[in-house]
Design an enzyme around this catalytic site. Structure first.
Site, PDB file in Angstrom:
ATOM      1  N   THR A  59       0.860  -1.179   0.000  1.00  0.00           N
ATOM      2  CA  THR A  59       0.000   0.000   0.000  1.00  0.00           C
ATOM      3  C   THR A  59       0.894   1.226   0.000  1.00  0.00           C
ATOM      4  O   THR A  59       1.923   1.257   0.655  1.00  0.00           O
ATOM      5  CB  THR A  59      -0.877   0.077   1.268  1.00  0.00           C
ATOM      6  OG1 THR A  59      -0.014   0.090   2.411  1.00  0.00           O
ATOM      7  CG2 THR A  59      -1.811  -1.091   1.352  1.00  0.00           C
ATOM      8  N   GLU A 102      -5.860  -3.839   0.985  1.00  0.00           N
ATOM      9  CA  GLU A 102      -6.056  -4.888   1.995  1.00  0.00           C
ATOM     10  C   GLU A 102      -7.302  -5.728   1.738  1.00  0.00           C
ATOM     11  O   GLU A 102      -7.494  -6.758   2.393  1.00  0.00           O
ATOM     12  CB  GLU A 102      -6.187  -4.249   3.390  1.00  0.00           C
ATOM     13  CG  GLU A 102      -4.900  -3.694   3.966  1.00  0.00           C
ATOM     14  CD  GLU A 102      -4.628  -2.253   3.537  1.00  0.00           C
ATOM     15  OE1 GLU A 102      -5.204  -1.819   2.513  1.00  0.00           O
ATOM     16  OE2 GLU A 102      -3.845  -1.569   4.207  1.00  0.00           O
ATOM     17  N   LYS A 131     -12.816  13.758  17.206  1.00  0.00           N
ATOM     18  CA  LYS A 131     -13.413  12.964  18.280  1.00  0.00           C
ATOM     19  C   LYS A 131     -13.667  13.892  19.457  1.00  0.00           C
ATOM     20  O   LYS A 131     -12.769  14.210  20.218  1.00  0.00           O
ATOM     21  CB  LYS A 131     -12.480  11.815  18.651  1.00  0.00           C
ATOM     22  CG  LYS A 131     -12.238  10.869  17.465  1.00  0.00           C
ATOM     23  CD  LYS A 131     -11.033   9.971  17.647  1.00  0.00           C
ATOM     24  CE  LYS A 131     -10.742   9.188  16.368  1.00  0.00           C
ATOM     25  NZ  LYS A 131      -9.983   9.960  15.346  1.00  0.00           N
ATOM     26  N   TRP A 144     -18.396  11.723  17.202  1.00  0.00           N
ATOM     27  CA  TRP A 144     -17.539  12.049  16.068  1.00  0.00           C
ATOM     28  C   TRP A 144     -18.141  13.206  15.291  1.00  0.00           C
ATOM     29  O   TRP A 144     -19.336  13.223  15.013  1.00  0.00           O
ATOM     30  CB  TRP A 144     -17.377  10.840  15.157  1.00  0.00           C
ATOM     31  CG  TRP A 144     -16.393   9.848  15.685  1.00  0.00           C
ATOM     32  CD1 TRP A 144     -15.575   9.997  16.756  1.00  0.00           C
ATOM     33  CD2 TRP A 144     -16.133   8.556  15.154  1.00  0.00           C
ATOM     34  NE1 TRP A 144     -14.809   8.883  16.936  1.00  0.00           N
ATOM     35  CE2 TRP A 144     -15.120   7.981  15.967  1.00  0.00           C
ATOM     36  CE3 TRP A 144     -16.613   7.824  14.075  1.00  0.00           C
ATOM     37  CZ2 TRP A 144     -14.615   6.708  15.727  1.00  0.00           C
ATOM     38  CZ3 TRP A 144     -16.119   6.565  13.838  1.00  0.00           C
ATOM     39  CH2 TRP A 144     -15.121   6.008  14.659  1.00  0.00           C
TER      40      TRP A 144
END
Lengths: 555, 555
Positions: free
Chosen positions: A187, A332, A445, A450
């Site tokens: 990645t 992934e 946060k 959130w």
């Protein structure tokens, strides 16, 4: 009671054997820049040449369990390497030729690549790296290029065609465990070193079957698919493997990724399907507006990599009759994580919210949302959480490099029970449609809740006085974090932060409204044009921004 | 190098969880005979009731690794059993309610079934068997029926709805090995005892993915599929599992398998797809000719079980716009072995030979043809051999019954290297299209060559004097076997065998022409109307036929 079924492994070798025998007449069509002379190679020929390549690589010392790397565009020879290397029991390592030199060097050394197959046209990229890569033993050059650039390197240089010429067109492909390593991709993390994901034969086989299901790309032997998404980018989203599995033909752009040649190849070779990131289609639409071509064969496109703008989807749909299926995934996840097929029975306009969502999960991808306090969130379309996924083609760790004895499982990427933490934040509807809103690292946060930076930015940029806006978290003693709004004004005068906050207050709850504000000249961006918020966070931490903190908003 | 992918098993449990959560709004629609009131049950409800059923079966003593049997039509409760039993780790044993009583008794005893879920309407079939089935402990009756028929049996009788009522709608489904037993079906062999095939979770999962690929049935969440093929017949060709995997709805005929109700349910529920044996569609076409209904929603049907006549395919295609995909398979192959999608680029008329063939193999089914001398035959479209197959959803043996320690692998059904010997003889074209011509047991093995009895019969029946013809092998000292032609003449007079042989000689090689001839009153047939050649072979062996042997044919 015991099963009486045969125990037959799911391997890339099986895909190769099937493709070359049952779909031997299907083709890899490699663009050459000239619509009159694309290079056509049947899957029967690909299979024979893959065997020849395996003999050649074996002679160069490539052994089972070891990597052999490619630094190539999408073309027939890259497809040959895709099958030869895993089928001989070795590991196909696709190198991303868009990476900065230092990352490419890191990856080659981390994987301990001894053999690299490179297109001649990318030698200007590879040659400067070689002096520092003292473990690379062989460079196999495919296609035209200036091989004099390699003069003086320690590695031996081979011509691809000479390496395979005259060798047997069959190879004693070994029996393999389906859980054996088949392919390696890194990645391109924007921070830190790249991380390697090692796909297994099993994960590739199952993912390819999923690509061919009607709910995903629905490709069959009658189709041609234009694989714009690079073979060095998550195995071209599985298209080469899916192609030999169900027999559709592959139209490969090689290095001709500009909108003009892409329009030419669609007009000439008439693919029914294409797969690419949104920017490619955006450029294609502009190209077609200026110089029209017949792209009427193109019926469906899979768009992923980043969110596809609604305007682009509508243009493709309404002007060109091209149906866009939005897809979400990552290196992934092999990458197929979701595809946005709307539920049945809706009008075209009712379908839009579903088409704009990231879509639904296939059975191979189990999902859950983890909220700010670590609890699983409901699928109600409003509760947000970090997406975690589990399944047979999802990574459970990263490759630790040669000598490592097992996958590395950093706690910020894998949950204690083994699920992948995607780093994406969003909601899931009761019927399983994912809508991503933020990267987890960009979410603020605040007091156990959130706040979406992306939502704040979108609303701010809807204000007539704001040209650009980026929102980042700043530490806060009471709430943990609070949002800092960084605004690029349209005019150079003073910005009325209170007015902007009031504007946001018409759409958001009070606790979501930023009290910290600053004015910047432009939003810093990464090399691919994404907001580079870590630069803003660093400037804020260094006291490099003039921050105005407003008194609490009136109720 | 090692793979870094997650190790997640492919299980029926995963299919259930996925279907009930992501496709919770899709439905099993069970026909009740009245178009106004079909029973509709969502996959969310099916999932909840499957958990309740698992609790109930557990209370009745069903344990992991043990069978629980069903004797049911296609309906919602049967779908619940399809998922509850394997997901709790037990083995779904579907009993074929069309079998003769002695075979059914044999199968129940061989599998050691202790619990049988039966539809009320089939109790007249089950009740007479019970006195001899002293190990059956529980009968669970679903739907209306005369339960007084069960009075006096040793087994305890339960009502399905009462058994599951009030139980928890979730179940702690155990983690399972994907190679564990999930389902058991017996083949209804025309000779000898039935043989049991035990499907694994893995084989069912992979087969279901294949059903959903675009090259097979291409079904998605927007579709309704009419599953006429019984759930007791090779797991309804995988449709219930495929349905919860991709979310298409299932239209289930229950016991209403007559052409009238089938036409009614197609008109009312508008399925896009249906799956059945040819005779069902033949009857449906006659029904529609007499009493037309709107079946315009039906776009594609999968026909298997036996070869579909060209006339039926053309009628469905040209009169009703229904595209037929021919499929070949058997209980041992889960059953999807081939599907007849023609290659691309052909005119509709050019497509016909491909559509009439059995079709192409998917990647999960590896194939070879074994000739009379045991050698592998080429794929040239003319060389015939017995089809042998290998793959992850192909049986590698038969169930030996309770107490057996491993699969039984009779040499006439499994090759020494583990491939399934299908018993079907045919050819494969260079591009992988299978055309079956004979059952291996009906082929005449003469001097190291095979003579097709089916071809001889077809040609003979083309002669104006022949009403019916069957050809069987008779032992021959020099050639091993030679053909005996058994002819049913149109008129009662003497048959001119020499003239018939000359007629055949216009189309066949000399060595293929029968020298042995006899006249019979009719060809003996099995209960399902197939030629019963073992009766003819027995009559010949017993000297019960008047055989005329001609002198060698003139050159």
């Amino acid at each position: 009671m015991f099963s009486t079924m045969q125990d037959v492994p799911l391997t890339v070798t099986r895909i190769l054997r099937h493709g070359q025998r049952i779909h031997g007449g299907s083709q890899v069509i490699t663009w050459t820049g000239d619509p009159a002379t694309p290079r056509r190679r049947t899957y029967a020929e690909i299979g024979a040449r893959a065997a020849q390549l395996a003999h050649g690589l074996r002679e160069l010392g490539v052994r089972p369990g070891q990597p052999a790397a490619t630094l190539m565009w999408n073309n027939a020879e890259h497809v040959e390497a895709y099958f030869a290397i895993p089928a001989m029991g070795s590991v196909l390592h696709t190198l991303n030729l868009r990476l900065p030199a230092h990352q490419l060097s890191f990856i080659i050394q981390h994987a301990d690549d001894r053999v690299i197959i490179a297109n001649g046209s990318v030698l200007p990229l590879l040659a400067p790296l070689l002096p520092a890569l003292d473990r690379v033993e062989h460079i196999v050059v495919s296609g035209p290029g200036d091989t004099s650039l390699l003069d003086g390197t320690r590695a031996r240089v081979h011509d691809y065609e000479e390496l395979i010429a005259g060798r047997p067109t069959t190879y004693p492909w070994p029996d393999l465990d389906e859980r054996a390593a088949a392919a390696l991709c890194y990645t391109s993390g924007t921070t830190g070193d790249p991380s390697g994901i090692v796909y297994s034969h099993r994960s590739i086989y199952l993912h390819s079957m999923q690509v061919n299901t009607a709910e995903s790309m629905a490709l069959t032997a009658g189709d041609v698919s234009l694989a714009v998404v690079p073979q060095f980018h998550v195995l071209s989203w599985g298209l080469p493997h899916a192609a030999l599995l169900s027999g559709f033909s592959l139209l490969m752009p090689d290095r001709f990724l500009q909108p003009g040649p892409l329009a030419d190849m669609i007009a000439a070779e008439r693919p029914r399907h294409a797969a690419a990131v949104p920017t490619i289609f955006q450029a294609l639409v502009h190209e077609l507006a200026e110089r029209p071509r017949d792209i009427s064969a193109l019926a469906s496109v899979t768009i992923g990599g980043s969110a596809c703008p609604e305007s682009l989807m509508r243009t493709l749909d309404e002007r060109y009759g091209v149906r866009v299926a939005h897809a979400w995934g990552m290196t992934e996840t092999s990458p197929l994580g979701t595809t946005s097929q709307p539920p049945p029975g809706l009008t075209p306009e009712e379908e839009w919210p579903y088409r704009l969502s990231q879509g639904r999960f296939p059975a191979g991808v189990e999902a859950r949302l983890i909220g700010p306090d670590g609890a699983e969130m409901p699928w109600d379309g409003t509760a947000a959480g970090e997406l975690e996924v589990r399944g047979p083609w999802i990574a459970g760790g990263y490759y630790g490099g040669a000598g490592a004895t097992g996958p590395e499982r950093p706690a910020d990427r894998f949950s204690p029970d083994g699920w992948l933490r995607t780093g994406d934040v969003g909601t899931i509807s009761p019927d399983g449609y994912l809508t991503l809103t933020d990267r987890a690292k960009d979410v603020i946060k605040s007091g156990g809740e959130w706040i979406s930076s992306v939502e704040l930015e979108g609303l701010l940029m809807g204000h007539p006085e704001v040209r650009e806006a980026a929102v980042v978290a700043v530490p806060d003693e009471r709430w943990g974090e609070r949002p800092l709004a960084c605004v690029v004004p349209v005019t150079t005068g003073e910005v009325d932060y209170a007015a902007l906050r009031a504007f946001l207050g018409e759409r958001l709850a009070r606790w979501q409204l930023p009290e910290h504000w600053t004015t910047i000249e432009e939003v810093p961006k990464t090399s691919v044009g994404k907001y580079d918020k870590k630069v803003l966070r660093a400037r804020q931490a260094a006291g490099d921004l003039t921050v105005t903190t407003l008194a609490p908003a009136p109720r």
